[in-house]
Write a protein that holds these residues in place. Structure first.
Motif, PDB file in Angstrom:
ATOM      1  N   VAL A  35       0.874  -1.179   0.000  1.00  0.00           N
ATOM      2  CA  VAL A  35       0.000   0.000   0.000  1.00  0.00           C
ATOM      3  C   VAL A  35       0.908   1.224   0.000  1.00  0.00           C
ATOM      4  CG1 VAL A  35      -1.771   1.303   1.220  1.00  0.00           C
ATOM      5  CG2 VAL A  35      -1.825  -1.198   1.257  1.00  0.00           C
ATOM      6  N   ARG A  36       0.621   2.186  -0.885  1.00  0.00           N
ATOM      7  CA  ARG A  36       1.474   3.367  -1.003  1.00  0.00           C
ATOM      8  C   ARG A  36       0.630   4.615  -1.172  1.00  0.00           C
ATOM      9  NH1 ARG A  36       4.135   2.799  -5.995  1.00  0.00           N
ATOM     10  NH2 ARG A  36       2.890   4.490  -6.886  1.00  0.00           N
ATOM     11  N   VAL A  37       1.046   5.691  -0.513  1.00  0.00           N
ATOM     12  CA  VAL A  37       0.442   7.013  -0.679  1.00  0.00           C
ATOM     13  C   VAL A  37       1.476   7.917  -1.335  1.00  0.00           C
ATOM     14  CG1 VAL A  37      -0.546   9.013   0.473  1.00  0.00           C
ATOM     15  CG2 VAL A  37      -1.098   6.717   1.291  1.00  0.00           C
ATOM     16  N   ASP A  38       1.082   8.600  -2.422  1.00  0.00           N
ATOM     17  CA  ASP A  38       1.984   9.480  -3.169  1.00  0.00           C
ATOM     18  C   ASP A  38       1.466  10.910  -3.127  1.00  0.00           C
ATOM     19  OD1 ASP A  38       3.813   7.477  -4.314  1.00  0.00           O
ATOM     20  OD2 ASP A  38       2.033   6.795  -5.390  1.00  0.00           O
ATOM     21  N   TYR A  39       2.378  11.851  -2.845  1.00  0.00           N
ATOM     22  CA  TYR A  39       2.074  13.276  -2.942  1.00  0.00           C
ATOM     23  C   TYR A  39       2.987  13.865  -4.011  1.00  0.00           C
ATOM     24  CZ  TYR A  39       1.453  18.195  -1.757  1.00  0.00           C
ATOM     25  OH  TYR A  39       1.184  19.532  -1.809  1.00  0.00           O
ATOM     26  N   THR A  40       2.403  14.437  -5.068  1.00  0.00           N
ATOM     27  CA  THR A  40       3.187  14.914  -6.214  1.00  0.00           C
ATOM     28  C   THR A  40       2.762  16.314  -6.617  1.00  0.00           C
ATOM     29  OG1 THR A  40       1.601  13.846  -7.710  1.00  0.00           O
ATOM     30  CG2 THR A  40       3.552  12.576  -7.106  1.00  0.00           C
ATOM     31  N   ALA A  41       2.658  17.211  -5.663  1.00  0.00           N
ATOM     32  CA  ALA A  41       2.122  18.541  -5.939  1.00  0.00           C
ATOM     33  C   ALA A  41       2.983  19.312  -6.924  1.00  0.00           C
ATOM     34  CB  ALA A  41       1.975  19.325  -4.639  1.00  0.00           C
ATOM     35  N   ASP A  42       4.277  19.383  -6.672  1.00  0.00           N
ATOM     36  CA  ASP A  42       5.178  20.131  -7.546  1.00  0.00           C
ATOM     37  C   ASP A  42       6.590  19.638  -7.289  1.00  0.00           C
ATOM     38  OD1 ASP A  42       6.334  21.599  -5.265  1.00  0.00           O
ATOM     39  OD2 ASP A  42       4.428  22.672  -5.268  1.00  0.00           O
ATOM     40  N   ASP A  43       7.549  20.206  -8.027  1.00  0.00           N
ATOM     41  CA  ASP A  43       8.934  19.781  -7.872  1.00  0.00           C
ATOM     42  C   ASP A  43       9.567  20.288  -6.579  1.00  0.00           C
ATOM     43  OD1 ASP A  43       8.917  18.366 -10.204  1.00  0.00           O
ATOM     44  OD2 ASP A  43       9.642  20.041 -11.434  1.00  0.00           O
TER      45      ASP A  43
END
Length: 666
Positions: free
Chosen positions: A276-284
């Protein structure tokens, strides 16, 4: 305390298709719309931008090879020697740029798969090729992000990816040895929810896997019966926040023969893989992922031998005799862009392991591991042509502390020329068998073993030469690994007549070169070729170490025009001198052979390409070849006489095999 194997599992990940190595990628392959660009998924792509040597094998190359298992699919990777010891779904011998099998780490979607009880085995016995979307191979020392057993490289298998559109595929094949394979997948998305479901079934009676055997061997074919199913799910919790979950179950009945006296010998295997994985990819400026995983691999073993003279069979291990292990843990990694010119990767990794073996008598074993990771690297604001990265990894267990470092870089002079290098330290911790094995039949463990340590360097120069409608990509690599405290067996200690494990006093050096050439010609023709030279020797020694090929090469000529509904390819794999040493029989060369494979496909519906017929011939000229080197065993007559009269044999590779396949996409 058992070996402090470090989980780098959560950090092994997908290389985006944009960075696929030209030698292996096929631009004509069906496009896969992969949703999301998580930090875990893009990490290997980023490593390649900073000098790591990466090759990617796409789904089309896997399918065109006619592979039913992972090992067969991997045969196309330049710089990698791999041979199944007895056909599909058996253990393999691996050498990546002069390495041993135990120097290469296997992962599935970032989850560690290597057998923690025995470092030299691989996950080939539970991975059907049908579930593969691509395979990512990182060459050279990669312990910074992957920990122990990554001293020569990483092989990461990526399963079917997510799409927003509903689609799927069903395939089936039969071969000339009564082998059958059926597989399929379906995937799609709606309202922020995406899913992938896949399954496969593979079965074969196999073939006789030895060059010589005794009359007392009555179960003579090495067969397999395996099925696997997986489910993946993704949900957009917010525009920049996604939840990913996956689960895969595999059951297998795998024959486990020897060259004498076996009536029945089999591993009945179950494997569970979940994450199970949670990803946060808002910006660089700030990204992170948080992942938990679980991996259980267990076997119910049985071995029944024929008696000599023939009479009541002897039950060595009754059905259900256990050996296996369980891994679980978690990782958290964040990427920070705090100011102009530099980026930071900061991570923490935890792993818990337990396992035991009632066959070769390794008692219950437990271990907990903690690791911290820091990498600093330049960004495009500082230079878009040159990039440098440097990092440290600190590993801690109850019985060991280890810090390793890595520095890498790449400079693109132009689209036609680049240089890259990756150097640092790596380590391999002793496995449970090497530490605690106590079976009276075999080598005795040594709890005082020190970890292996290596100093690694990979340096490459490459580029693109355009030639009208054609193009030529080339790459030349120098590699050098210096290994201290290499773990090996010894039979010179009178206290251990069946052998024990030691740290070799002399340093071992593996150095050599690799050349790759990949030409895309007009009219749909492609040519891929590679050659590897690896000199692997103890300090001051003049002989190549056993089971390390000194030279090997491979090449493929393929015809796959975009405007035609058919294609074909011919591949050649050549192995040079490779040695094994037998007590009483001396040192024997089991290399110096070439294998030729052929494949062709047809889309009878033309441009629609929903239906696909394929034909593959493995080992076209039916060459008899050895996969692991020479072995010896007591003859039937010697057993009857109570003597130690022995005979020699080798594991035979796959004889000529014809496979016919059909698939339909929707």
């Amino acid at each position: 305390m058992f070996n402090a194997t470090i989980s780098r599992g959560a950090l092994a990940a997908s290389i985006a298709l944009a960075c696929v190595t030209p030698a292996l990628a096929d631009e004509d392959a069906d496009a896969i719309v992969v949703t999301g660009r998580s930090l875990e998924e893009t990490l290997p792509e980023e490593l390649s931008r900073y000098g790591s040597d990466i090759a990617t094998l796409d789904e089309k190359r896997v399918k065109d090879s006619g592979a039913v298992d992972l090992a067969r699919a991997l045969e196309a990777v330049p710089g990698l020697y791999i041979r199944s010891r007895g056909g599909p779904f058996t253990y393999v011998d691996v050498s990546l740029q002069g390495s041993r099998t135990q120097d290469v780490l296997f992962t599935l979607d970032g989850i560690r798969l290597n057998n923690r009880l025995y470092g030299g085995t691989s996950p080939n016995d539970t991975l059907p090729a049908s579930m593969i979307e691509r395979i990512e191979v990182l060459k050279g020392g990669e312990s910074l992000f992957y920990g122990t057993q990554a001293s020569a490289g990483i092989i990461n298998v990526v399963t079917r990816g997510f799409t927003d559109d509903f689609n799927g595929q069903v395939n089936g094949s039969v071969d000339s040895r009564a082998g059958t394979s059926v597989d399929g997948y379906v995937r799609g998305g709606m309202g922020g929810h995406r899913f992938v479901a896949y399954a496969s079934r593979n079965q074969s009676d196999g073939y006789m896997p030895y060059s010589a055997y005794q009359p007392s061997l009555t179960d003579r074919k090495l067969g397999y019966d395996l099925w696997s199913a997986g489910l993946k799910y993704q949900y957009d919790l917010a525009p920049d926040l996604a939840l990913n979950a996956q689960y895969q179950h595999t059951e297998a009945k795998l024959d486990n023969l020897s060259a004498t006296r076996i009536k029945e010998s089999r591993n009945d295997r179950n494997e569970e893989i979940a994450s199970v994985r949670v990803d946060y990819t808002a910006d660089d400026g700030f990204q992170f992922f948080l992942k938990g995983y679980f991996h259980e691999w267990k076997t119910a073993y049985v071995r029944i031998r024929n008696s000599l003279p023939l009479g009541t069979p002897i039950v060595d291990f009754p059905p259900g005799t256990f050996w296996g292990y369980r891994d679980w843990g978690g990782s958290a990694v964040a990427k920070l862009h705090l100011h102009r010119g530099l980026e930071y990767l900061v991570g923490y990794d935890f792993q818990s392991f337990n396992g035991r073996d009632d066959v070769l008598l390794i008692g219950p074993t437990n271990e907990k591991v903690h690791a911290g990771i820091l990498q600093v690297r330049t960004d495009d604001e500082l230079s878009s042509k040159g990039r440098i990265a440097a990092g440290l990894r600190y590993n801690r267990t109850e019985g060991a502390r280890k810090t390793i470092w890595n520095v890498s870089g790449r400079y693109d002079f132009s689209d036609a020329l680049y240089i890259e290098a990756n150097g640092g330290t790596s380590f391999i911790l002793p496995d449970a068998s090497q530490l605690y094995g106590n079976d009276p039949c075999c080598e005795v463990g040594n709890p005082n073993l020190a970890p292996e340590e290596s100093l690694n360097l990979n340096a490459s120069v490459g580029g693109l030469i355009p030639a009208g409608l054609a193009e030529l990509r080339w790459k030349a690599t120098y590699f050098n690994r210096r290994i201290t405290n290499l773990i090996d067996t010894t039979y010179d200690d009178p206290a251990f007549p069946d052998g024990t494990y030691i740290n070799v006093d002399d340093k071992v050096r593996s150095q050599g070169a690799e050349v790759e050439l990949n030409a895309r010609l007009a009219g749909g023709w492609t040519i891929n070729a590679s050659y590897t030279y690896a000199r692997v020797r103890n300090q001051g020694a003049s002989l190549q170490r056993d089971r390390n090929p000194e030279q090997y090469a491979k090449g493929t000529v393929a015809y796959a025009p975009e405007d035609r509904p058919f294609g074909a390819s011919v591949s050649v794999n050549w192995l040079g001198d490779t040695w094994s040493t037998l007590s009483g029989f001396g040192r024997r060369n089991y290399g110096n052979y070439a294998l030729v494979d052929f494949g062709a496909y047809l889309y009878p519906d033309g441009e629609t390409r929903q239906h696909r017929f394929g034909i593959n011939v493995e080992n076209v000229f039916d060459r008899e070849y050895a996969t692991r080197g020479w072995s010896s065993a007591v003859t039937d007559q010697g057993a009857l006489e109570g003597t130690n009269t022995r005979f020699t044999f080798f594991n035979r590779g796959v004889p000529r095999t014809l496979r016919v396949s059909y698939g339909v996409s929707f």
